[in-house]
Write a protein that holds these residues in place. Structure first.
Motif, PDB file in Angstrom:
ATOM      1  N   THR B  10       2.075  11.045  -5.882  1.00 38.74           N
ATOM      2  CA  THR B  10       1.979   9.995  -4.866  1.00 38.74           C
ATOM      3  C   THR B  10       1.919   8.667  -5.601  1.00 38.74           C
ATOM      4  O   THR B  10       1.092   8.490  -6.492  1.00 38.74           O
ATOM      5  CB  THR B  10       0.706  10.183  -4.019  1.00 38.74           C
ATOM      6  OG1 THR B  10       0.725  11.506  -3.479  1.00 38.74           O
ATOM      7  CG2 THR B  10       0.663   9.185  -2.879  1.00 38.74           C
ATOM      8  N   LEU B  11       2.826   7.759  -5.248  1.00 37.24           N
ATOM      9  CA  LEU B  11       2.881   6.477  -5.939  1.00 37.24           C
ATOM     10  C   LEU B  11       2.598   5.372  -4.929  1.00 37.24           C
ATOM     11  O   LEU B  11       3.391   5.148  -4.003  1.00 37.24           O
ATOM     12  CB  LEU B  11       4.261   6.293  -6.581  1.00 37.24           C
ATOM     13  CG  LEU B  11       4.490   4.977  -7.329  1.00 37.24           C
ATOM     14  CD1 LEU B  11       3.446   4.748  -8.400  1.00 37.24           C
ATOM     15  CD2 LEU B  11       5.899   4.956  -7.939  1.00 37.24           C
ATOM     16  N   ASN B  12       1.475   4.718  -5.094  1.00 38.15           N
ATOM     17  CA  ASN B  12       1.047   3.666  -4.168  1.00 38.15           C
ATOM     18  C   ASN B  12       1.144   4.133  -2.718  1.00 38.15           C
ATOM     19  O   ASN B  12       1.636   3.427  -1.844  1.00 38.15           O
ATOM     20  CB  ASN B  12       1.868   2.393  -4.396  1.00 38.15           C
ATOM     21  CG  ASN B  12       1.568   1.779  -5.758  1.00 38.15           C
ATOM     22  OD1 ASN B  12       0.448   1.866  -6.254  1.00 38.15           O
ATOM     23  ND2 ASN B  12       2.585   1.185  -6.369  1.00 38.15           N
ATOM     24  N   GLY B  13       0.685   5.363  -2.501  1.00 32.16           N
ATOM     25  CA  GLY B  13       0.595   5.905  -1.152  1.00 32.16           C
ATOM     26  C   GLY B  13       1.827   6.604  -0.638  1.00 32.16           C
ATOM     27  O   GLY B  13       1.808   7.182   0.449  1.00 32.16           O
ATOM     28  N   GLU B  74      -2.386  11.271  -7.776  1.00 37.74           N
ATOM     29  CA  GLU B  74      -2.236  10.068  -6.965  1.00 37.74           C
ATOM     30  C   GLU B  74      -2.236   8.884  -7.921  1.00 37.74           C
ATOM     31  O   GLU B  74      -3.228   8.619  -8.597  1.00 37.74           O
ATOM     32  CB  GLU B  74      -3.415   9.983  -6.005  1.00 37.74           C
ATOM     33  CG  GLU B  74      -3.206   9.006  -4.885  1.00 37.74           C
ATOM     34  CD  GLU B  74      -4.326   9.134  -3.856  1.00 37.74           C
ATOM     35  OE1 GLU B  74      -4.908   8.095  -3.525  1.00 37.74           O
ATOM     36  OE2 GLU B  74      -4.604  10.271  -3.423  1.00 37.74           O
ATOM     37  N   ASN B  76      -1.771   4.837  -8.652  1.00 35.42           N
ATOM     38  CA  ASN B  76      -1.774   3.502  -8.045  1.00 35.42           C
ATOM     39  C   ASN B  76      -1.537   2.447  -9.114  1.00 35.42           C
ATOM     40  O   ASN B  76      -2.136   2.501 -10.192  1.00 35.42           O
ATOM     41  CB  ASN B  76      -3.085   3.230  -7.315  1.00 35.42           C
ATOM     42  CG  ASN B  76      -3.153   3.978  -5.997  1.00 35.42           C
ATOM     43  OD1 ASN B  76      -2.532   3.581  -5.006  1.00 35.42           O
ATOM     44  ND2 ASN B  76      -3.863   5.086  -5.991  1.00 35.42           N
ATOM     45  N   THR B  77      -0.661   1.504  -8.804  1.00 36.57           N
ATOM     46  CA  THR B  77      -0.359   0.414  -9.730  1.00 36.57           C
ATOM     47  C   THR B  77      -0.665  -0.916  -9.047  1.00 36.57           C
ATOM     48  O   THR B  77      -0.936  -0.970  -7.844  1.00 36.57           O
ATOM     49  CB  THR B  77       1.126   0.421 -10.137  1.00 36.57           C
ATOM     50  OG1 THR B  77       1.912   0.048  -8.994  1.00 36.57           O
ATOM     51  CG2 THR B  77       1.559   1.793 -10.630  1.00 36.57           C
ATOM     52  N   GLY B  80       0.800  -1.869  -5.657  1.00 39.02           N
ATOM     53  CA  GLY B  80       0.318  -1.311  -4.393  1.00 39.02           C
ATOM     54  C   GLY B  80      -0.972  -1.946  -3.905  1.00 39.02           C
ATOM     55  O   GLY B  80      -1.539  -1.513  -2.904  1.00 39.02           O
ATOM     56  N   LEU B  81      -1.427  -2.970  -4.609  1.00 36.40           N
ATOM     57  CA  LEU B  81      -2.760  -3.500  -4.287  1.00 36.40           C
ATOM     58  C   LEU B  81      -2.767  -4.428  -3.072  1.00 36.40           C
ATOM     59  O   LEU B  81      -3.685  -4.380  -2.254  1.00 36.40           O
ATOM     60  CB  LEU B  81      -3.326  -4.236  -5.517  1.00 36.40           C
ATOM     61  CG  LEU B  81      -4.826  -4.515  -5.504  1.00 36.40           C
ATOM     62  CD1 LEU B  81      -5.627  -3.224  -5.365  1.00 36.40           C
ATOM     63  CD2 LEU B  81      -5.236  -5.255  -6.772  1.00 36.40           C
ATOM     64  N   ASP B  83      -1.791  -5.994   0.593  1.00 34.28           N
ATOM     65  CA  ASP B  83      -1.471  -5.390   1.881  1.00 34.28           C
ATOM     66  C   ASP B  83      -0.292  -6.170   2.453  1.00 34.28           C
ATOM     67  O   ASP B  83      -0.470  -7.201   3.093  1.00 34.28           O
ATOM     68  CB  ASP B  83      -2.717  -5.469   2.775  1.00 34.28           C
ATOM     69  CG  ASP B  83      -2.474  -4.845   4.138  1.00 34.28           C
ATOM     70  OD1 ASP B  83      -1.408  -4.206   4.327  1.00 34.28           O
ATOM     71  OD2 ASP B  83      -3.358  -4.993   5.002  1.00 34.28           O
ATOM     72  N   HIS B  88      -4.742  -8.934  -2.225  1.00 33.75           N
ATOM     73  CA  HIS B  88      -6.081  -8.346  -2.301  1.00 33.75           C
ATOM     74  C   HIS B  88      -7.069  -9.457  -2.688  1.00 33.75           C
ATOM     75  O   HIS B  88      -6.704 -10.372  -3.430  1.00 33.75           O
ATOM     76  CB  HIS B  88      -6.073  -7.230  -3.350  1.00 33.75           C
ATOM     77  CG  HIS B  88      -7.329  -6.421  -3.387  1.00 33.75           C
ATOM     78  ND1 HIS B  88      -8.460  -6.825  -4.065  1.00 33.75           N
ATOM     79  CD2 HIS B  88      -7.643  -5.216  -2.836  1.00 33.75           C
ATOM     80  CE1 HIS B  88      -9.409  -5.917  -3.931  1.00 33.75           C
ATOM     81  NE2 HIS B  88      -8.941  -4.916  -3.185  1.00 33.75           N
ATOM     82  N   LEU B 111      -6.654  -4.561 -12.017  1.00 32.18           N
ATOM     83  CA  LEU B 111      -6.964  -3.157 -11.715  1.00 32.18           C
ATOM     84  C   LEU B 111      -8.306  -2.747 -12.320  1.00 32.18           C
ATOM     85  O   LEU B 111      -9.079  -2.003 -11.707  1.00 32.18           O
ATOM     86  CB  LEU B 111      -5.850  -2.232 -12.217  1.00 32.18           C
ATOM     87  CG  LEU B 111      -4.560  -2.247 -11.396  1.00 32.18           C
ATOM     88  CD1 LEU B 111      -3.557  -1.255 -11.984  1.00 32.18           C
ATOM     89  CD2 LEU B 111      -4.822  -1.902  -9.929  1.00 32.18           C
TER      90      LEU B 111
END
Lengths: 286, 160
Positions: B10-13, B74, B76-77, B80-81, B83, B88, B111
């Motif tokens: 899973t990459l950034n959801g 999972e 996350n990079t 993906g932070l 929205d 963020h 991060l």
């Protein structure tokens, strides 16, 4: 990188079957932070890596023995797990202090206790500390299981007494009443450098007297090395300044430190004398 | 001897798949196959933090992390932070505090700050500097970075 195979067995038995006692290009891999550096530098070219991270139970957990006399740390335990373990914090507070200057959060999230020992790199911080704590490891391989002192694991520069096909499964640290331990990491340029030397000491005080002591020198030699002559100077004596100076001289005489880009032999001998005194004074509360 | 193998993660959801060569690092796969260049290799030894990636919620050095190990994980990079177009709060704080010059190290710092504030919602200078000791800023924006972390901490606490 050359082609190689990665196996991710889910039991220790499977892992052992996938290793090869006759082929040093077949290696177990824990977190891989150290091996990846060697592979990226084409210093190590595996034909097969056997990942231990899915083996689970046999290599996991941190438990106190039933009689409370030792702590077992599964070899697959990451440094972060070690650092955050309430048992380690309570019984081996020195480990938490060592972690403050050991690599960084990301490496500690991945690197494992067993991999760190099996790597045999003389510059690492934890091996001399485990030696000062008189820790032992369980090793399993084609010819069965054996337990050996961490001190007997190291044979030279990146050399261990592990045979091809053998895996460290757990570390055992004996818990000694009133024992205190500390580690001084000495870097000579930036704080994140490999240390020029590390001094790990555990001792049991009896009032002002050092009832028992273990001193281990890391980083300055081809492997972590116990300084028994210096221990003999201090054991059973009050930790006065003159005696500590004599112990420092003895320590520098009993090993043959060589010059390298982290410092000349003379400089590192001087550091050894100074830091041995500092660590013992700190542990004796002086 | 095996060559490349297929992994899914899973990459950034979102679900992702890649064909990964032996020994290929996670940061190389993210850069070369997903055009995600926020995590970038700089020191190549796990010291500098520029390649920081979150794997199952834990920060790792993407330059030392074998991409094969990402199978089923999972990931996350920095990409993906935010929205959508809303940054963020940590990203906003870094902008407002001017916590960078060239920005090369910033994704890693942000991060790591996310992980720092999850563990320590109200960190003092010592906690911040200790947690971020493995992140190097060659422009030396450290005072502004510490200020940004505190600003982000305050905003995240206020937002509750």
């Amino acid at each position: 990188m050359k082609n190689f195979d990665l196996e991710e067995p889910e039991s220790l038995a499977e892992a052992l079957a996938l290793l090869d006692e006759d082929d040093s290009a077949v290696r177990p891999i824990g977190g891989g932070t150290a091996l990846m550096l060697m592979m990226k530098a084409q210093f190590f070219e595996p034909t097969r890596l056997v990942s231990l991270r899915k083996v689970g139970g046999a290599l996991g957990g941190i438990d106190l023995s039933e009689d409370g006399s030792s702590l077992r740390v599964g070899a697959g335990t990451t440094f972060t797990q070690l650092q955050q373990s309430p048992l380690v914090q309570k019984h081996l507070p020195v480990i938490g202090r060592v972690m403050k200057t050991l690599a960084n959060v990301r490496v500690r999230n991945v690197a494992t206790v067993g991999g760190n020992l099996a790597h045999g790199d003389p510059h690492l911080d934890l091996p001399p500390v485990w030696m000062a704590l008189d820790a032992a490891v369980d090793v399993v391989g084609p010819s069965g299981e054996r337990r050996l002192a961490v001190a007997d694991l190291f044979q030279g520069y990146y050399e261990t007494s592990l045979a091809d096909g053998e895996v460290i499964t757990a570390l055992y640290a004996p818990l000694v009443e009133d024992r205190r331990a500390a580690y001084a990491k000495v870097t000579t340029r930036a704080s994140h450098d490999w240390p020029a030397l590390g001094v790990a000491v555990s001792l049991v005080p009896d009032g002002d007297v050092i009832a028992d002591i273990r001193i281990v020198l890391g980083a300055a030699l081809d492997m972590p090395t116990r300084l028994t002559a210096a221990e003999n100077v201090l054991r059973g004596q009050p930790a006065g300044d003159d005696l500590l100076a004599t112990a420092g001289e003895t320590a520098a005489e009993e090993v043959d430190i060589e010059s390298d880009h982290r410092g000349s032999a003379g400089y590192k001998n001087h550091l050894l004398k100074i830091y041995l005194g500092r660590v013992v004074r700190e542990l004796m509360g002086r | 001897m095996s060559g490349p193998r297929d992994i899914t993660f899973t990459l950034n959801g979102r679900p992702a798949a890649a064909t990964v060569k032996p020994g290929e690092t996670l940061v190389d796969v993210l850069t070369n196959q997903f055009d995600l260049t926020g995590a970038r290799e700089s020191c190549a030894q796990g010291l500098c933090g520029c390649c920081t990636v979150l794997v199952d919620g834990d920060a790792v050095s993407g330059c030392l992390y074998m991409a094969w190990f990402a199978d089923g994980a999972e990931i996350n990079t920095i990409e993906g932070l935010a929205d959508g177009n809303t940054l963020h709060p940590i990203q906003e704080a870094f902008l407002e505090a001017g916590a960078f010059q060239c920005g090369f190290c910033t994704p890693g710092f942000i991060l790591m700050t996310k992980k720092l504030l999850e563990a320590h919602p109200d960190p003092d200078d010592d906690v911040i500097r200790h947690f971020l000791v493995g992140n190097l800023c060659r422009c030396a924006a450290y005072p502004e970075i510490v200020a940004a972390v505190k600003l982000a901490a305050r905003r995240l606490r206020d937002a509750g």
